[in-house]
Scaffold this motif. Structure first.
Motif, PDB file in Angstrom:
ATOM      1  N   GLY A 167       0.805  -1.218   0.000  1.00 16.95           N
ATOM      2  CA  GLY A 167       0.000   0.000   0.000  1.00 16.95           C
ATOM      3  C   GLY A 167       0.835   1.263   0.000  1.00 16.95           C
ATOM      4  N   ILE A 168       0.260   2.309  -0.575  1.00 17.34           N
ATOM      5  CA  ILE A 168       0.861   3.639  -0.562  1.00 17.34           C
ATOM      6  C   ILE A 168      -0.207   4.594  -0.063  1.00 17.34           C
ATOM      7  N   GLN A 169       0.064   5.252   1.048  1.00 18.93           N
ATOM      8  CA  GLN A 169      -0.873   6.255   1.551  1.00 18.93           C
ATOM      9  C   GLN A 169      -0.263   7.631   1.344  1.00 18.93           C
ATOM     10  N   LEU A 170      -1.011   8.506   0.710  1.00 22.42           N
ATOM     11  CA  LEU A 170      -0.563   9.881   0.509  1.00 22.42           C
ATOM     12  C   LEU A 170      -1.050  10.705   1.694  1.00 22.42           C
ATOM     13  N   ARG A 171      -0.126  11.458   2.302  1.00 17.04           N
ATOM     14  CA  ARG A 171      -0.444  12.131   3.560  1.00 17.04           C
ATOM     15  C   ARG A 171       0.026  13.577   3.555  1.00 17.04           C
ATOM     16  N   LEU A 172      -0.636  14.370   4.387  1.00 11.77           N
ATOM     17  CA  LEU A 172      -0.248  15.774   4.533  1.00 11.77           C
ATOM     18  C   LEU A 172       0.879  15.934   5.538  1.00 11.77           C
ATOM     19  N   THR A 173       1.056  14.941   6.417  1.00 12.11           N
ATOM     20  CA  THR A 173       2.104  15.032   7.438  1.00 12.11           C
ATOM     21  C   THR A 173       3.000  13.805   7.373  1.00 12.11           C
ATOM     22  N   ASP A 174       4.225  13.982   7.830  1.00 15.61           N
ATOM     23  CA  ASP A 174       5.215  12.905   7.806  1.00 15.61           C
ATOM     24  C   ASP A 174       5.056  12.031   9.043  1.00 15.61           C
ATOM     25  N   GLN A 175       5.291  10.740   8.886  1.00 18.18           N
ATOM     26  CA  GLN A 175       5.308   9.829  10.026  1.00 18.18           C
ATOM     27  C   GLN A 175       6.423   8.833   9.790  1.00 18.18           C
ATOM     28  N   GLN A 176       7.202   8.535  10.820  1.00 18.94           N
ATOM     29  CA  GLN A 176       8.341   7.656  10.639  1.00 18.94           C
ATOM     30  C   GLN A 176       7.910   6.215  10.434  1.00 18.94           C
ATOM     31  N   GLY A 177       8.578   5.528   9.518  1.00 14.47           N
ATOM     32  CA  GLY A 177       8.339   4.113   9.271  1.00 14.47           C
ATOM     33  C   GLY A 177       9.172   3.243  10.204  1.00 14.47           C
ATOM     34  N   PHE A 178       9.315   1.973   9.799  1.00 11.36           N
ATOM     35  CA  PHE A 178       9.940   0.971  10.681  1.00 11.36           C
ATOM     36  C   PHE A 178      11.375   1.345  11.054  1.00 11.36           C
ATOM     37  N   TRP A 179      12.257   1.424  10.074  1.00  9.37           N
ATOM     38  CA  TRP A 179      13.660   1.729  10.406  1.00  9.37           C
ATOM     39  C   TRP A 179      13.817   3.181  10.838  1.00  9.37           C
ATOM     40  N   GLU A 180      12.998   4.068  10.261  1.00 10.50           N
ATOM     41  CA  GLU A 180      13.109   5.488  10.607  1.00 10.50           C
ATOM     42  C   GLU A 180      12.841   5.706  12.093  1.00 10.50           C
TER      43      GLU A 180
END
Lengths: 199, 237
Positions: A167-180
């Protein structure tokens, strides 16, 4: 101060302008994954794109394969310091998937079968910089390298190129992923050596 | 520490005929979690630099850390570290790095460690971190290696004899130790189906080794019923 690694000599100096700082070249194709390799059959594979307003479009395997296909040759750079030159891929450009999508989003949140996630600016998926890759070196992409299909964003460290993408979700704000969220850099530009927090 | 710092090689000890552990003194070392790694940076006389990552194979001892290195044939860095880098000389290091393939000493569930070859290094760091506690969860290391003389960390592992809460099983793939009853061969399902570490007991599983080994063992663990998010992996090669 004592001598720094006295007697050490270069054995595999790489062409200067192709290798980002702190990397070395490998002829193999190492695998780095945080957990077991999920098994996803193409019969039940689906990729979903969701905008910030909840609009969704999705592709089954046969619909993905019916889209315009790209062949590309690119260099890969993994944060674990190996780089691999001239890898050959086949897949669908994200420009094709994003065509006509009505969005004001600036970030993309990527989800994978098996639970992996990563994040990157939406701009890094546009303009011929990213693909949903399903073919490697002329053959179906093996599961341990992210098959049946992975994101391929070769201008960023390879952990951004999520294996087993779902999946790809387009967002207005950033959120850290697994490694991030575990200490790796939010953006991951190999040429600026953005490996970990603080780089 | 996020930048590079200068460390000194204070000792090099033997793990097998070919592998060595390098004991590095790192002034200001902040400590680390078992399973984390460091980057090491080597500099040649002409300024050329090479960087590699190595797992830390022991908990920190003050400002001393340990990495264990198998020299790769025709390798650029590992043969130098094992055979040439002189004691008393310096090397740059960066770390500790990695926040996923780690064992934290406040965890209470049993821990199943599955090692292939030199993949044993971060797992022995976890086992040693457990042994540093007066009391803690059950640990089991399943250590796959070709033959007994290729075993690393022999003294630490032999010291487990007689313990039941922290133990090691060997899975020899080419040549078994004298008296071993397990048939020689790659890890099988029955090697990883261990009382106290079944899926019902919800152990935390760590698997480290060459890619093909990790794929094989992680697949077995999932097939046995371990939840994929309880199986953490680290692959090399």
């Amino acid at each position: 101060m004592a001598a720094l690694t006295p007697g050490f000599r270069a054995r595999r100096r790489a062409p200067g302008d192709r290798l980002p700082p702190g990397q070395f070249t490998t002829e193999g194709f190492p695998v780095l994954s945080a957990g077991p390799t999920p098994v996803v059959g193409t019969d039940r594979w689906e990729l979903t794109l969701t905008t910030e307003t909840g609009d969704r479009r999705s592709w089954t395997w046969s619909r993905l394969m019916a889209l315009p296909q790209d062949d590309l040759t690119t260099d890969l750079h993994c944060v674990t310091r190996w780089s691999k030159f001239d890898t050959r891929w086949g897949g669908v450009s994200l420009d094709v998937l994003l065509e006509g999508v009505d969005t004001h989003a600036t970030y993309a949140w990527i989800e994978s079968y098996g639970g992996y996630t990563t994040n990157l600016p939406l701009a890094d998926l546009r303009d011929g910089k990213a693909w949903i890759a399903h073919t490697y070196d002329g053959r179906p992409l093996p599961a341990e390298h992210g098959g049946p299909a992975r994101l391929l964003v070769p201008h960023l460290y390879l952990w951004k190129s999520a294996k087993w993408i779902s999946g790809i979700q387009l967002r207005l704000t950033d959120q850290q992923g697994f490694w991030e969220s575990l200490g790796y850099h939010d953006y991951g530009d190999p040429w600026r050596e953005q490996r970990t927090w603080g780089d | 520490m996020s930048g590079w710092t200068v460390a000194r090689l204070v000792a090099r000890t033997k793990e097998s005929d070919t592998a060595r552990t390098l004991h590095l003194q790192v002034p200001g070392w902040p400590g680390h979690l078992a399973g984390q790694h460091i980057d090491v940076r080597l500099t040649a006389d002409d300024g050329y630099q090479a960087v590699r990552s190595y797992s830390l194979s022991a908990p920190a001892d003050g400002d001393q850390v340990a990495i264990s290195v198998q020299p790769a044939p025709y390798g650029e860095v590992s043969p130098y570290l094992v055979e040439e880098f002189p004691e008393g000389a310096d090397i740059e290091v960066r770390g500790p790095l990695g926040g996923w393939f780690v064992w934290r000493p406040d965890r209470t569930e049993p821990v199943l460690l599955v090692a292939g070859g030199s993949g044993v290094a971060p797992l022995v760091a976890m086992l040693r971190a457990r042994l540093a506690l007066p009391d803690g969860p059950a640990f089991r290391l399943v250590y796959s290696l070709r033959r007994p003389q290729e075993r690393w960390f022999g003294d630490s592992l032999d010291a487990l004899d007689g313990r039941s809460d922290v133990a090691v099983d060997y899975a020899y793939t080419r040549e078994a130790a004298p008296g071993a009853t397990r048939p020689v061969g790659r890890v099988r399902q029955e090697d990883l189906l261990i009382d106290g570490f079944t899926p019902a007991q919800r152990p935390l599983c760590f698997v480290c080794g060459p890619t093909a080994f990790v794929e094989h063992c992680a697949d077995i663990l999932v097939a046995l019923g371990h939840r994929p998010d309880r199986v953490r992996t680290e692959r090399f090669g």
